[in-house]
Motif scaffolding. Structure first.
Motif, short mmCIF file in Angstrom:
data_model
loop_
_atom_site.label_atom_id
_atom_site.label_comp_id
_atom_site.label_asym_id
_atom_site.label_seq_id
_atom_site.Cartn_x
_atom_site.Cartn_y
_atom_site.Cartn_z
N GLY A 266 0.84 -1.20 0.00
CA GLY A 266 0.00 0.00 0.00
C GLY A 266 0.87 1.25 0.00
N LEU A 267 0.45 2.24 -0.80
CA LEU A 267 1.13 3.54 -0.83
C LEU A 267 0.12 4.56 -0.34
N GLU A 268 0.41 5.24 0.73
CA GLU A 268 -0.55 6.23 1.24
C GLU A 268 -0.23 7.57 0.59
N CYS A 269 -1.24 8.22 0.02
CA CYS A 269 -1.04 9.54 -0.60
C CYS A 269 -1.48 10.63 0.36
N GLU A 270 -1.11 11.86 0.04
CA GLU A 270 -1.48 12.98 0.91
C GLU A 270 -2.98 13.19 0.96
N THR A 271 -3.61 13.11 -0.20
CA THR A 271 -5.07 13.31 -0.26
C THR A 271 -5.67 12.33 -1.27
N LYS A 272 -6.99 12.18 -1.18
CA LYS A 272 -7.69 11.31 -2.12
C LYS A 272 -7.55 11.88 -3.55
N THR A 273 -7.65 13.21 -3.66
CA THR A 273 -7.56 13.83 -4.99
C THR A 273 -6.22 13.52 -5.63
N LYS A 274 -5.14 13.63 -4.83
CA LYS A 274 -3.81 13.36 -5.38
C LYS A 274 -3.69 11.89 -5.76
N ARG A 275 -4.24 11.01 -4.90
CA ARG A 275 -4.20 9.57 -5.19
C ARG A 275 -4.87 9.29 -6.53
N ASP A 276 -6.08 9.87 -6.70
CA ASP A 276 -6.83 9.58 -7.93
C ASP A 276 -6.10 10.13 -9.16
N GLU A 277 -5.45 11.29 -8.99
CA GLU A 277 -4.69 11.87 -10.11
C GLU A 277 -3.53 10.96 -10.50
N VAL A 278 -2.82 10.47 -9.48
CA VAL A 278 -1.66 9.60 -9.75
C VAL A 278 -2.13 8.33 -10.48
N LEU A 279 -3.23 7.73 -10.00
CA LEU A 279 -3.72 6.50 -10.64
C LEU A 279 -4.09 6.75 -12.10
N MET A 280 -4.74 7.86 -12.35
CA MET A 280 -5.18 8.15 -13.72
C MET A 280 -3.99 8.46 -14.63
N LYS A 281 -3.02 9.21 -14.10
CA LYS A 281 -1.84 9.53 -14.92
C LYS A 281 -1.10 8.23 -15.28
N LEU A 282 -0.98 7.35 -14.30
CA LEU A 282 -0.26 6.10 -14.55
C LEU A 282 -1.02 5.22 -15.53
N PHE A 283 -2.33 5.21 -15.42
CA PHE A 283 -3.14 4.46 -16.38
C PHE A 283 -2.83 4.95 -17.80
N ARG A 284 -2.81 6.27 -17.97
CA ARG A 284 -2.58 6.83 -19.32
C ARG A 284 -1.19 6.49 -19.83
N LYS A 285 -0.24 6.33 -18.89
CA LYS A 285 1.12 5.98 -19.32
C LYS A 285 1.30 4.47 -19.53
N GLY A 286 0.35 3.67 -19.00
CA GLY A 286 0.44 2.23 -19.22
C GLY A 286 0.77 1.41 -18.00
N LEU A 287 0.50 1.94 -16.79
CA LEU A 287 0.71 1.15 -15.57
C LEU A 287 -0.62 1.08 -14.82
N LEU A 288 -1.06 -0.15 -14.54
CA LEU A 288 -2.34 -0.33 -13.84
C LEU A 288 -2.11 -0.57 -12.37
N MET A 289 -2.76 0.27 -11.55
CA MET A 289 -2.76 0.06 -10.11
C MET A 289 -4.18 0.37 -9.62
N LEU A 290 -4.43 0.09 -8.35
CA LEU A 290 -5.79 0.26 -7.82
C LEU A 290 -5.80 1.18 -6.61
N SER A 291 -6.97 1.71 -6.32
CA SER A 291 -7.12 2.46 -5.07
C SER A 291 -7.46 1.50 -3.94
N ALA A 292 -7.28 1.94 -2.72
CA ALA A 292 -7.72 1.18 -1.53
C ALA A 292 -7.90 2.20 -0.41
N GLY A 293 -8.86 1.92 0.49
CA GLY A 293 -9.08 2.82 1.63
C GLY A 293 -9.44 4.21 1.17
N GLN A 294 -9.13 5.21 2.02
CA GLN A 294 -9.52 6.58 1.72
C GLN A 294 -8.61 7.22 0.68
#
Ligand SMILES: Cc1ncc(COP(=O)(O)O)c(C=O)c1O
Length: 407
Positions: free
Chosen positions: A349-377
């Motif tokens: 698990g990687l804890e991000c500063e905020t949910k917004t930042k977490r969601d941004e990181v996930l989406m940016k990585l998706f667009r670059k070709g790396l799949l990861m998932l959210s968990a928790g808050q």
């Protein structure tokens, strides 16, 4: 194999399918606009030909990645067998027997198994076996737990209000899931068991959906100790953590204890409730289901998965690559949006500063070709297939570093 983005996702074919889904299907937990067509090794290919490096293993459900030769062999074997799916609790099959036998080599001694369709149903039947012996008393689960969404399992799920609003519950009590041996609530379960008649305690060892929090050693040992002291069964839910992701078959092995009843699913392709023979209801027909033990292809794939994990030493690989990933990820703490890294083996698990930042990181990585998932808050969960190589770990780390530094 490496990731390769040909067309910015979602491409036209993916967009077409998503439009149909939006029109006709319930929008349940779809994460990003990925429409899967095929996959090889640790790579998932979408319907536009984009290739993504997969750090999700479909939430732990594809431990051998995609198109593994051993699994393709099974698919071929059954391609001309019209009894691939039968009423598996009403009729015997070889696949049911052999998977039960294979599981017996990796679960605690004296355990029997009951096959079912999903993780939630594996939990549902685990609690039913406990109630059968103990009576309809309250069950104890942890705050922030996830045990599935059928109504029984959902009572003991406690991670997000959206899962629970307006759904009725069974009698229950909650305790804190302690991640620190010095937590003042580490013994809270004893007070509860002393003051109440309880049917069972149920917990994960690593909270999955709740955010990849790892239980402290003392917390799990206390659950075992006080369950024994007060004669209450301990159910451990290994639906997400089981079958090798932590570098051991079951996450509870890291704690030197055993449950009385356990639930598993995902990586095994079917749901399974495993229980000490003391919890065998003896009488026939207490638990059953048409499709439980009936998906012959899934059971054959489950058995093959156990064989491959043993033969290719994938538990060792999970430990080794998990260390590489954790080391590389720890270097991100404080540099970008990442504030904590935790986990065991390939459940990180990687804890991000905020949910917004977490969601941004996930989406940016998706667009670059790396799949990861959210968990928790506000956490990211990383649970790659057990076959992941060192090169693929570094490939993913490079993408993560580049993205978390704002590129
Ligand atoms: C620990 C745990 N238990 C139960 C479940 C429910 O499994 P399923 O989605 O197969 O019903 C999950 C699913 O994520 C889980 O992580």
């Amino acid at each position: 194999m490496k990731h390769h983005i040909k067309i910015p996702p979602p491409g036209p074919n993916a967009s077409h399918i998503i439009d149909i889904m939006k029109k006709h299907a319930y929008n349940s937990t779809f994460i990003y606009p990925l429409v899967i067509r095929n996959g090889h090794d640790c790579i998932i290919e979408d319907v536009d030909g984009n290739e993504f490096l997969d750090f999700t293993s479909c939430i732990g459900s594809c431990p051998l990645g995609y198109s593994h030769p051993g699994i393709l062999e099974i698919l071929e074997k059954y391609s001309k067998n019209g009894t691939h799916k039968i009423a598996g609790q009403d009729f015997y099959s070889e696949e049911h027997a052999y998977l039960a036998q294979k599981l017996a080599s990796i679960i605690p001694e004296n355990f029997k198994t009951f096959f079912i369709n999903s993780g939630a149903e594996a939990v549902e039947n685990a609690i039913k076996l406990a109630y059968r012996k103990m009576g309809p008393l309250p069950g104890v689960s942890c705050i922030n737990a996830f045990h599935g969404r059928t109504l029984g399992a959902l009572t003991f799920t406690c991670s997000k209000p959206v899962h629970k609003f307006n759904f009725p519950e069974l009698p229950s009590k909650r305790i804190k899931f302690c991640v620190d041996d010095n937590d003042p609530e580490i013994d809270a379960v004893e007070k509860l068991l002393k003051e109440n008649k309880i049917a069972f305690i149920i917990s994960e060892v690593i909270q999955g959906e709740g955010g990849y929090f790892v239980a402290s050693q003392q917390f799990i040992k206390n659950l075992r100790k006080y369950a024994d002291k007060y004669g209450v069964p301990l159910i451990l839910d290994e639906v997400q953590s089981g079958l090798g992701h932590t570098g051991k078959w079951w996450a509870f092995e890291h704690y030197g204890i055993k449950p009385d009843i356990m639930s598993m699913a995902k990586a095994l392709q079917i749901g399974v409730t495993a229980f000490d023979k003391r919890f065998d209801p003896q009488e026939q027909s207490v638990i059953s289901s048409t499709w439980g033990g009936g998906s012959r292809i899934d059971m054959a794939v489950g058995a093959k998965t156990i064989d491959v994990i043993k033969k290719d030493k994938l538990l060792e690989n999970a430990t080794k690559i998990g260390e590489i990933l954790k080391k590389g990820l720890s270097e991100l703490i404080g540099k970008g949006d990442i504030i904590d890294v935790r986990g065991i083996g390939l459940m990180i698990g990687l804890e991000c500063e905020t949910k917004t930042k977490r969601d941004e990181v996930l989406m940016k990585l998706f667009r670059k070709g790396l799949l990861m998932l959210s968990a928790g808050q506000k956490a990211i969960r990383i649970i790659p297939p057990l076959i992941i190589t060192e090169d693929q770990a570094h490939e993913g780390l490079a993408l993560l570093h580049e993205t978390c530094k704002g590129n």
